[in-house]
Design a protein around this motif. Sequence first.
Motif: not given
Length: 380
Positions: A295-316
């Motif tokens: 459960w914690l691992a899946l929470i961490a995985a989803g947060v990692w994707v969101g944090a990566y996109m948050q700093g991405g270069k495509h404006g999303v």
Amino acid sequence: MIRDFTRAIAEDFVEGGRMTAKALESLRLELAELGRDPALNRQGVVVASAVVLATVVALYLEVESPWWAAISAFMSMMSTGAGSVRRGLLRLIGTIAGALVGFILGRWLPYDHVALCFVMGGVTMLGVMAMQVSPHGLAWLFLAITSIMVLLSGLNDPLQIVPTAYYRVYDVAIGVVAAILMANLFQEWHADRPPAMPGWRHLLGAQWPALLHGARAGISVVIVLIVWILLDLPQVAEMTISIAVVMSAPVITYGGLGTRHAVAERSLHRFIGCLIGGVLALTVLGLDLTSFVWWLALIAAGVWVGAYMQGGKHGVGYLGTQSAFVYVITLIQGAAPPTSIMPGIDRFVGIAGGLGILLLVSLLLWPSDEEDREAISGPR
């Protein structure tokens, strides 16, 4: 007049379609490049670690809303240790002040819904306006958010105001400490100078668009709250938080997005992110996980994707922020892995419905960019 109104509505739908297509294409490009940037990989790992730490500590201390501690950790993280400290402290100070304001006003406002609407509109206006003009705008915004949360908790039971005020501060403190700890363990300190802000002077002069922007935000919050109550939809508090944060869009930027377009685009990104994060979280809930570690691992995985996109270069980036927000708040429901999908569905419906209403309200209440420029330049 009716023809002009119909044409404006049709143009809004066409523009909304273009913005949606652009957002989805940018999302596709962002996901295609997921994991290729070492700096964003590192940032995502640090953010996910902070969220997991905050969740574990909140569960160990048996706080009322462990998901709020996790969200506070996520929202307090910056790319440097100094930035995370500043952002976290502003969030905590604003939360403490908002809890006090909600506690004081909660002695009578839950019994007078008309006065409650006026106060909520005024507090929202103050918080959103401060985000445009104050160097400590984040603290002002969370003063508004927390006080609204505390006041709304007393709608059905005024006795809930005191524990809500206490636990909001407790939850946020856990998340902020987790974020500061992880940021300073795994990131450089590198204290950047905060961006210059115009200040509170000249609100009736050069800064009056910020005043109008805050007023529109307050009106929108009240309208959505009334609709929410009339429809008896769930999660009023989460809905109001989403509205207050979304409405902190730029007042106007020459050469870039104007107020109406900026608010509509940000609202749309938030709504799409809400759908993505909610669907992913409900999918995880459907797996009927009983393992705490998974459960914690899946929470961490989803947060990692969101944090990566948050700093991405495509404006999303805003889409990534909202998807992670909804993912966490839907997946974390109590002191253990959820045993039922229904609370997650209720929470997801509450947030998605509020954001959908917000998108419509934004389009109706925000004037066009041409009208804003004419208002700023004054009559000729």
